[in-house]
Write a protein that holds these residues in place. Sequence first.
Motif, PDB file in Angstrom:
ATOM      1  N   VAL A  82     -50.980 -15.351 -52.094  1.00 33.71           N
ATOM      2  CA  VAL A  82     -50.571 -14.177 -51.317  1.00 33.71           C
ATOM      3  C   VAL A  82     -49.616 -13.305 -52.143  1.00 33.71           C
ATOM      4  CG1 VAL A  82     -49.397 -13.389 -49.208  1.00 33.71           C
ATOM      5  CG2 VAL A  82     -50.908 -15.389 -49.123  1.00 33.71           C
ATOM      6  N   ASN A  96     -51.573 -11.484 -54.895  1.00 35.70           N
ATOM      7  CA  ASN A  96     -52.384 -10.381 -54.376  1.00 35.70           C
ATOM      8  C   ASN A  96     -51.582  -9.109 -54.168  1.00 35.70           C
ATOM      9  OD1 ASN A  96     -54.852 -11.669 -54.322  1.00 35.70           O
ATOM     10  ND2 ASN A  96     -54.579 -12.494 -52.267  1.00 35.70           N
ATOM     11  N   SER A 155     -44.565  -8.501 -43.198  1.00 34.63           N
ATOM     12  CA  SER A 155     -45.463  -8.858 -42.092  1.00 34.63           C
ATOM     13  C   SER A 155     -46.916  -8.987 -42.553  1.00 34.63           C
ATOM     14  CB  SER A 155     -45.412  -7.803 -40.994  1.00 34.63           C
ATOM     15  OG  SER A 155     -44.113  -7.654 -40.549  1.00 34.63           O
ATOM     16  N   LEU A 156     -47.322  -8.081 -43.438  1.00 39.87           N
ATOM     17  CA  LEU A 156     -48.706  -8.134 -43.932  1.00 39.87           C
ATOM     18  C   LEU A 156     -48.960  -9.429 -44.687  1.00 39.87           C
ATOM     19  CD1 LEU A 156     -49.000  -4.429 -45.113  1.00 39.87           C
ATOM     20  CD2 LEU A 156     -50.382  -5.489 -43.326  1.00 39.87           C
ATOM     21  N   ASP A 157     -47.955  -9.845 -45.485  1.00 40.41           N
ATOM     22  CA  ASP A 157     -48.110 -11.103 -46.220  1.00 40.41           C
ATOM     23  C   ASP A 157     -48.173 -12.290 -45.264  1.00 40.41           C
ATOM     24  OD1 ASP A 157     -45.768  -9.831 -48.622  1.00 40.41           O
ATOM     25  OD2 ASP A 157     -47.947  -9.794 -48.687  1.00 40.41           O
ATOM     26  N   LEU A 158     -47.329 -12.250 -44.227  1.00 41.95           N
ATOM     27  CA  LEU A 158     -47.333 -13.353 -43.263  1.00 41.95           C
ATOM     28  C   LEU A 158     -48.673 -13.427 -42.530  1.00 41.95           C
ATOM     29  CD1 LEU A 158     -43.722 -13.045 -41.818  1.00 41.95           C
ATOM     30  CD2 LEU A 158     -44.582 -14.794 -43.380  1.00 41.95           C
ATOM     31  N   ALA A 159     -49.225 -12.242 -42.224  1.00 42.48           N
ATOM     32  CA  ALA A 159     -50.531 -12.206 -41.565  1.00 42.48           C
ATOM     33  C   ALA A 159     -51.589 -12.845 -42.470  1.00 42.48           C
ATOM     34  CB  ALA A 159     -50.909 -10.767 -41.241  1.00 42.48           C
ATOM     35  N   GLU A 160     -51.499 -12.517 -43.743  1.00 39.14           N
ATOM     36  CA  GLU A 160     -52.453 -13.072 -44.706  1.00 39.14           C
ATOM     37  C   GLU A 160     -52.251 -14.575 -44.875  1.00 39.14           C
ATOM     38  OE1 GLU A 160     -53.704 -12.561 -49.388  1.00 39.14           O
ATOM     39  OE2 GLU A 160     -52.614 -10.934 -48.415  1.00 39.14           O
ATOM     40  N   THR A 200     -51.171 -16.691 -42.676  1.00 33.80           N
ATOM     41  CA  THR A 200     -51.735 -17.450 -41.545  1.00 33.80           C
ATOM     42  C   THR A 200     -53.238 -17.604 -41.689  1.00 33.80           C
ATOM     43  OG1 THR A 200     -52.050 -15.467 -40.226  1.00 33.80           O
ATOM     44  CG2 THR A 200     -50.027 -16.657 -39.860  1.00 33.80           C
ATOM     45  N   VAL A 201     -53.902 -16.519 -42.121  1.00 38.88           N
ATOM     46  CA  VAL A 201     -55.367 -16.572 -42.253  1.00 38.88           C
ATOM     47  C   VAL A 201     -55.766 -17.605 -43.294  1.00 38.88           C
ATOM     48  CG1 VAL A 201     -57.441 -15.272 -42.869  1.00 38.88           C
ATOM     49  CG2 VAL A 201     -55.591 -14.147 -41.645  1.00 38.88           C
ATOM     50  N   ARG A 202     -55.056 -17.598 -44.422  1.00 41.16           N
ATOM     51  CA  ARG A 202     -55.432 -18.511 -45.514  1.00 41.16           C
ATOM     52  C   ARG A 202     -55.098 -19.959 -45.165  1.00 41.16           C
ATOM     53  NH1 ARG A 202     -57.225 -15.737 -49.826  1.00 41.16           N
ATOM     54  NH2 ARG A 202     -56.801 -13.507 -49.701  1.00 41.16           N
ATOM     55  N   ASP A 259     -53.516 -22.303 -36.773  1.00 39.23           N
ATOM     56  CA  ASP A 259     -52.869 -20.989 -36.823  1.00 39.23           C
ATOM     57  C   ASP A 259     -51.370 -21.225 -36.681  1.00 39.23           C
ATOM     58  OD1 ASP A 259     -53.239 -17.902 -34.861  1.00 39.23           O
ATOM     59  OD2 ASP A 259     -51.794 -18.511 -36.388  1.00 39.23           O
ATOM     60  N   PHE A 316     -48.822 -19.374 -36.669  1.00 32.20           N
ATOM     61  CA  PHE A 316     -48.026 -18.441 -35.856  1.00 32.20           C
ATOM     62  C   PHE A 316     -48.474 -18.407 -34.401  1.00 32.20           C
ATOM     63  CE2 PHE A 316     -45.023 -16.102 -38.478  1.00 32.20           C
ATOM     64  CZ  PHE A 316     -45.397 -16.501 -39.752  1.00 32.20           C
ATOM     65  N   GLU A 317     -49.456 -19.232 -34.072  1.00 32.70           N
ATOM     66  CA  GLU A 317     -50.014 -19.169 -32.720  1.00 32.70           C
ATOM     67  C   GLU A 317     -48.947 -19.428 -31.661  1.00 32.70           C
ATOM     68  OE1 GLU A 317     -53.075 -21.986 -31.999  1.00 32.70           O
ATOM     69  OE2 GLU A 317     -54.059 -20.739 -30.484  1.00 32.70           O
ATOM     70  N   ASN A 322     -55.508 -11.629 -35.451  1.00 34.22           N
ATOM     71  CA  ASN A 322     -54.457 -12.292 -36.203  1.00 34.22           C
ATOM     72  C   ASN A 322     -53.213 -12.446 -35.331  1.00 34.22           C
ATOM     73  OD1 ASN A 322     -51.906 -11.910 -38.134  1.00 34.22           O
ATOM     74  ND2 ASN A 322     -53.569 -12.837 -39.309  1.00 34.22           N
ATOM     75  N   SER A 323     -52.607 -13.638 -35.396  1.00 32.10           N
ATOM     76  CA  SER A 323     -51.474 -13.906 -34.512  1.00 32.10           C
ATOM     77  C   SER A 323     -50.205 -13.173 -34.940  1.00 32.10           C
ATOM     78  CB  SER A 323     -51.210 -15.421 -34.451  1.00 32.10           C
ATOM     79  OG  SER A 323     -51.151 -15.941 -35.757  1.00 32.10           O
ATOM     80  N   VAL A 324     -50.159 -12.664 -36.146  1.00 33.49           N
ATOM     81  CA  VAL A 324     -48.958 -11.952 -36.601  1.00 33.49           C
ATOM     82  C   VAL A 324     -49.047 -10.457 -36.282  1.00 33.49           C
ATOM     83  CG1 VAL A 324     -47.516 -11.377 -38.586  1.00 33.49           C
ATOM     84  CG2 VAL A 324     -48.601 -13.625 -38.453  1.00 33.49           C
ATOM     85  N   LEU A 325     -50.165  -9.848 -36.587  1.00 34.45           N
ATOM     86  CA  LEU A 325     -50.270  -8.389 -36.483  1.00 34.45           C
ATOM     87  C   LEU A 325     -51.315  -7.900 -35.477  1.00 34.45           C
ATOM     88  CD1 LEU A 325     -50.030  -7.533 -40.279  1.00 34.45           C
ATOM     89  CD2 LEU A 325     -48.317  -7.036 -38.545  1.00 34.45           C
ATOM     90  N   ILE A 328     -56.107  -8.032 -38.634  1.00 35.49           N
ATOM     91  CA  ILE A 328     -55.982  -7.687 -40.043  1.00 35.49           C
ATOM     92  C   ILE A 328     -57.326  -7.151 -40.527  1.00 35.49           C
ATOM     93  CG2 ILE A 328     -54.133  -9.299 -40.642  1.00 35.49           C
ATOM     94  CD1 ILE A 328     -56.393 -11.038 -41.908  1.00 35.49           C
ATOM     95  N   SER A 382     -58.048 -10.452 -56.343  1.00 36.95           N
ATOM     96  CA  SER A 382     -56.817  -9.701 -56.635  1.00 36.95           C
ATOM     97  C   SER A 382     -57.088  -8.469 -57.500  1.00 36.95           C
ATOM     98  CB  SER A 382     -55.746 -10.599 -57.264  1.00 36.95           C
ATOM     99  OG  SER A 382     -56.232 -11.238 -58.382  1.00 36.95           O
ATOM    100  N   ARG A 416     -57.854  -5.932 -54.883  1.00 36.14           N
ATOM    101  CA  ARG A 416     -56.628  -5.615 -54.126  1.00 36.14           C
ATOM    102  C   ARG A 416     -55.699  -4.726 -54.950  1.00 36.14           C
ATOM    103  NH1 ARG A 416     -55.217  -9.906 -50.183  1.00 36.14           N
ATOM    104  NH2 ARG A 416     -53.090  -9.129 -50.432  1.00 36.14           N
ATOM    105  N   ARG A 472     -56.728  -7.886 -46.246  1.00 39.74           N
ATOM    106  CA  ARG A 472     -55.914  -9.067 -46.568  1.00 39.74           C
ATOM    107  C   ARG A 472     -56.791 -10.202 -47.065  1.00 39.74           C
ATOM    108  NH1 ARG A 472     -52.278  -5.827 -47.158  1.00 39.74           N
ATOM    109  NH2 ARG A 472     -51.145  -7.588 -47.996  1.00 39.74           N
TER     110      ARG A 472
END
Lengths: 73, 407
Positions: A12, A15, A38-43, A45-47, A55, A57-58, B349-352, B355, B369, B372, B386
């Motif tokens: 992350v 990237n 926040s964008l990194d945290l979103a990424e 969680t997905v990874r 998940d 952050f669920e 996505n649970s954060v935003l 995504i 990358s 990106r 992302r």
Amino acid sequence: MRDTVHQIINTVLANRGKKLIDSLNDSMRLRDDIGFDSLDLAELTVRIEAQFNVDIFEKGIISTVGEIFERLK
Amino acid sequence: MNLFYHDHQTNTHASWDDLIYELNQTSISSNICKDSNTYNVFKCLILSLIVDMPITLLDSDFTENEVSELLGRTNNEKHEFLLNKPLIKNKKELLSIINQNDHKEWELTLFTSGTTGIPKKVKHPFSTITRNVKISDKHNDDIWGFAYNPTHMAGVQVFLQALANGNSIINLFNSTPLQIFKLIEDFQITHLSATPSFLNQLTTSEKKHPSVKSITSGGERFNPALMQNLSNIFVNARFKNIYALTEAGSLFTANGDLFVIDETDKVKIVNSILYIHQSLLGNFDFTDEWYETGDIVEVVSNNPLTIKFISREKEIINVGGYKVNPHEVEHAIKSIKGVTEVVVYAKSNSVLGNIVVADVVQDGSLTESDIRLQLTSYLQEFKIPRVIRFVENIELSRTGKTKRIQK
């Protein structure tokens, strides 16, 4: 698991062209110490979800590396 | 040409005489048509027009649950009935029944193919569905490459255009580009009508196809670069862009991406969103005077009213309150050397909330990358996917559009 999470965190960071971290400890804060936004945290969680099927952050916000491992238990 | 329909996938090859023979042999029909063979769907439609009875078309891949949900919900029952129809002597007589009767009782029921929620039932009388059908001697020898699902609005409209003029129909839907090129050559196809996603596959042709005189695109946002690429292959083709809704049929046509609106009293634009007056709509569960299309448009000129489609409102991805237009992201990714195809969509996505995710077809020279980092020069950070997945090909949905679904 620890190494995989370390690797995901560095993916992350890479990237976004950010500085990678050499080692991981539980007290590290995701935003302040590692430098995630926040964008990194979103990424993140997905990874992590793709790898471990959880998940992180669920059930609400987490802020440290230690809490990631708590959620993955 | 006496050919009515050719389909290499089902090995169906029917002349107009074959069709008429089969119509004359058919004594029982149903008010609901669900059939994976496009030829049979066409026969259902023709029979319903001959006997002037309502017809409901269902996608052949609807599950039993979906069918009972759709039909149960709308109190629609399947029943078979004996056909009381005259013996048809020849093609001329069949076309006169199709074109000269007013089809007062005939009504077509379709279900919209929305990507979210339960499909919506829409009923159309003959007049709205044939609003843009053109019948004339100059269309006598048209040969259609059929590239839509036959149970959806666009497919029905192309079929009725071909039927009304007694044309030949060559089924191209779900064929590979190489098969499509061969069919265009073998049958000297003159007319293509398809989504931009479908047409995009054809830009790989190494040969020119001079037989094609007309290409109509619709169902997705118009792409000028695609038209430019196609014009190098289909050197004799005129290009037309069509704006249609399942709820209304074909509404506007344009030569490029600018639509000049004649019936200005039947459209309005509020906060950049296009609304259509109810007088242009078929019948569905809707009682307001104005129907919100969900399409975001830009008014280029007011006199005459000229609009350009920017995107579908529902396609806009909301990333933590930031709005992302997937077309913009796709355009940026496509401009990277080594990328051949891309589709951008939302992943919850649970954060935003959501995504942005991209599926990319590339030549093997790029890493995630790489893409990106290159995108940081084109796009604001929140618009950059992302997660980028490298895939072999971009799957088309059953409407022929690129799938852009919430995953």
